[in-house]
Each structure stands twice: as structure tokens, then as C-alpha cells.
Design a protein around this motif. Sequence first.
Motif, PDB file in Angstrom:
ATOM      1  N   TYR A 191       0.840  -1.200   0.000  1.00 31.52           N
ATOM      2  CA  TYR A 191       0.000   0.000   0.000  1.00 31.52           C
ATOM      3  C   TYR A 191       0.875   1.250   0.000  1.00 31.52           C
ATOM      4  N   GLU A 192       1.932   1.225   0.804  1.00 34.23           N
ATOM      5  CA  GLU A 192       2.842   2.371   0.874  1.00 34.23           C
ATOM      6  C   GLU A 192       3.493   2.642  -0.480  1.00 34.23           C
ATOM      7  N   SER A 193       3.894   1.575  -1.172  1.00 37.71           N
ATOM      8  CA  SER A 193       4.534   1.753  -2.481  1.00 37.71           C
ATOM      9  C   SER A 193       3.541   2.298  -3.500  1.00 37.71           C
ATOM     10  N   ILE A 195       0.961   4.281  -2.798  1.00 38.76           N
ATOM     11  CA  ILE A 195       0.757   5.696  -2.477  1.00 38.76           C
ATOM     12  C   ILE A 195       1.950   6.524  -2.945  1.00 38.76           C
ATOM     13  N   LYS A 196       3.143   5.961  -2.833  1.00 35.25           N
ATOM     14  CA  LYS A 196       4.338   6.659  -3.328  1.00 35.25           C
ATOM     15  C   LYS A 196       4.209   6.880  -4.834  1.00 35.25           C
ATOM     16  N   TRP A 197       3.735   5.878  -5.544  1.00 36.88           N
ATOM     17  CA  TRP A 197       3.536   6.013  -6.989  1.00 36.88           C
ATOM     18  C   TRP A 197       2.519   7.112  -7.267  1.00 36.88           C
ATOM     19  N   ALA A 198       1.431   7.123  -6.490  1.00 42.72           N
ATOM     20  CA  ALA A 198       0.388   8.141  -6.678  1.00 42.72           C
ATOM     21  C   ALA A 198       0.933   9.544  -6.440  1.00 42.72           C
ATOM     22  N   GLU A 199       1.771   9.682  -5.436  1.00 42.75           N
ATOM     23  CA  GLU A 199       2.372  10.995  -5.153  1.00 42.75           C
ATOM     24  C   GLU A 199       3.235  11.479  -6.312  1.00 42.75           C
ATOM     25  N   ASN A 200       3.879  10.536  -6.988  1.00 44.54           N
ATOM     26  CA  ASN A 200       4.753  10.889  -8.117  1.00 44.54           C
ATOM     27  C   ASN A 200       3.989  11.028  -9.434  1.00 44.54           C
ATOM     28  N   ASN A 201       2.717  10.604  -9.450  1.00 48.98           N
ATOM     29  CA  ASN A 201       1.920  10.660 -10.684  1.00 48.98           C
ATOM     30  C   ASN A 201       0.532  11.246 -10.405  1.00 48.98           C
ATOM     31  N   PRO A 202       0.460  12.469  -9.921  1.00 48.20           N
ATOM     32  CA  PRO A 202      -0.837  13.046  -9.519  1.00 48.20           C
ATOM     33  C   PRO A 202      -1.749  13.429 -10.678  1.00 48.20           C
ATOM     34  N   LEU A 210      -5.991   4.933  -6.099  1.00 55.20           N
ATOM     35  CA  LEU A 210      -5.063   4.382  -5.110  1.00 55.20           C
ATOM     36  C   LEU A 210      -5.195   5.101  -3.771  1.00 55.20           C
ATOM     37  N   LEU A 211      -5.456   6.408  -3.823  1.00 54.48           N
ATOM     38  CA  LEU A 211      -5.703   7.155  -2.593  1.00 54.48           C
ATOM     39  C   LEU A 211      -6.951   6.635  -1.893  1.00 54.48           C
ATOM     40  N   LEU A 212      -8.039   6.472  -2.650  1.00 54.08           N
ATOM     41  CA  LEU A 212      -9.281   5.959  -2.071  1.00 54.08           C
ATOM     42  C   LEU A 212      -9.088   4.554  -1.505  1.00 54.08           C
ATOM     43  N   GLU A 213      -8.401   3.713  -2.256  1.00 50.04           N
ATOM     44  CA  GLU A 213      -8.140   2.341  -1.826  1.00 50.04           C
ATOM     45  C   GLU A 213      -7.418   2.330  -0.484  1.00 50.04           C
ATOM     46  N   ASN A 214      -6.432   3.200  -0.345  1.00 53.99           N
ATOM     47  CA  ASN A 214      -5.657   3.264   0.887  1.00 53.99           C
ATOM     48  C   ASN A 214      -6.527   3.702   2.066  1.00 53.99           C
TER      49      ASN A 214
END
Length: 395
Positions: A191-193, A195-202, A210-214
Amino acid sequence: MKFSNQLVLLFTALLLINCSKKEDVCHIHGTVVDTDTESVILVRPYEDLTEPAIEIPVIDGKFEYIAHIENPESYQLFLGKAKETRRGQFTLIFLENADINITVHSEENFDKNTVEGGPLNKEYKTINAEAEKLSQELEKLRKEGNYMTKAYLNALNNENNSKHKMDSLRSLDQVYTPKGKAFNEKASKIYESKIKWAENNPSSIVSYYLLLENVINQDIIDVNKTYKLYEKLSNNFPNHPYNEVALNLIKGKGIKAGKKFIDFTAPDLNGNPVTLSDQIEGKVALLDLWATWCGPCIEKSKSMVPVYNDFKDKGFTIVGVAREKNNTKRLTEFLEKEKWPWLQLTDVDGENKIWQKYGIPNSGGEVFLIDKTGTVLAVNPTAEEVRQHLEKILN
């Protein structure tokens, strides 16, 4: 020759129109293998299975769905029986204006399902590859009985078991086996990885999912960090329905002892709008979110009747909100029999988004004890724990 050229031009124009139409719609077509399901259903990840957003009939092993999609978003695909059982395996797909081909297997073989077509589905498939392997590992643990403890499974699957049994096992850290705990740690890192991907691809709507899933799947989140990512994504997708959902869920995850309750307005059984804050002002209150289809919720509510009767004249009240499907007929019949003595409001088909606002979108319900100042005293307390609080405050 001139007539021939006109035919070519007409044919080309029709071809362009047809291509344009194809690109402008989401065309899902699929095949069902080794199961005789009569339908498949598509449910948004933050909606309950009693509220399927889309149901597609299966005819001779085939299904098809065509719609124009204004805002691409994710859906969970279940077999049709899930709307009755409220549980089942699912496959995640993104509805987008593209040609999407799906193969659906029996629930025992859902890991063999395939989704082909659409750039978002392709992107998610790449990002989710590691998690997909993990889901197969989870399924193996569950089949072997090595994920949750036997005590918790018994409480979970027994409708006659009061919900506080599950709460008690949670407080004693007896929900998961040692193997289950090890698996959860591994899943948390994935999950952390993500979210990291999401932060880099907003700029990708996959990141928003992925944000909602988390937020939905993690019991504890970093609210500040999550809110910062939400701000980026909502700015990039200003008109997307995820904006309201994400904000509700993030705020809901912040509800815990010591924090303020979240106000809302919902109809009573006569359809009259009622605002929660008006009902509980100056009182100690129990907000009881429940549903007639949720056995543990009903047991929890029943256990509060003696507490209510003992403290109702001392500044204590209960406000119930029932999450129902389609209408309130079943609720009215239930309450005529049970005659619970407190105010009941309704949230039919999630119309008022109360479960979202309290951070439990896929749950049957939960209870929240709130003091006279609007501060939450306890989340999901047992009747005995509520009584103990009231004895300290009101006696």
C-alpha cells in the motif's frame, strides 16, 4: 467517376463518425466461464454491495454494457449473487471511453479473470502486479484457515453473536493468526509503495483510486499526508466525483476519541429532514449507524435499550440511522416489531453519504458515543462501556 468519388467521401465520413462514436463510449463486452451466473454487477469501491451501481445481464455466457463516461473511475466487478450475499471475490476495472474485453470465471477462479483494453486498465494492471500476487497468497491463507483466528471467524460468521465479541477480540489483538499478521505487514508495505507512486503521478486518475483504496482499506492512515495528496489530485481533477468522496472519507478516518463528531442531515421515517446537531445539543448521545440486514449491528443496538431506559431522563439520547436499500419498508416493519424507543433516521442507498462521512463506507454500521460538547468519547463501545461513561458523566 464523380459519383464514385462521392461514394468514397460518404463512406469515409461514415467511417469517421463510427470511429468517433467508438472512441466516445465505454464498450464493455465479456464472457463468463465455468459459472451459470445470471448477471455481473459493478460497484464503486466506496459503495456497499446492497447498492450495486450497474447490473449487467449475462445471456448465453455473454454480457455487454455501453455508456458514455464523463469521468473515468474504478468499479469492482462481482458475480450477481453478491448483491444478496453482500460478499464475494471481485475484479477491479476502470470504466473509461474505450473498448474493454473482460473474461469472468467462477468465484473460486476469480484470480484468472482478465481485463483487456483502455489505457487506465493497462496502467493499473502494471501498478497492481505485485498486489495481485499478494491477493493470491491471501486467498491461499484463507482457504487453509491461517489468516484470521478461529475465534474471530466464528464471531464474524455467526449472526447471533453480538458485535462486541468481535470488538473484544480486536482489543485483545486476536483477529489475525501469526501468519495473518505477517501477511498484513507485507500488504501494508505494498500500500505504501502504491501511495508513493500516486504521489509521483498526480495527473493520473489511477492515482486518485489508489488514494481511495488506501483510505478505505487501511485502519490507520496518516491524515495530514493523505490530505496533501488529496489536494493535489482534486486540483488536477476539479470536477471529478472522487473529490467529495475522498474528502468525506479522509475526514471520517479522523473520527476518534477526543475529536469532534461530523454533523449531517437525514430524513426520519416520515421523510422530514433532521439535523443531528439539533437532536444531541447539550446531551450525551450515542450515534447508532446500523442496517436491518446487519445482524451484528442489530445485536449491538438491542444491547443499548436498557442503557437508554436507565439514562434517558438524565441527559442521554440515542439517534439511530439505518442504511437501507431502495426504500424504508423493511425498516418500518422491523421497528414496528422491535419498538426501539429512540429517534430513527434513514440513509437509503447511501443518498446522504453518512457512512462515507464516518469513514466506514463498506461497513454495516458502527456506534459513536458523543459528549455534551460534541466531542467523541468512544468509537464502537459496548453497552457496558457506554454505561460506565454515563455513570461518570451523568450521575
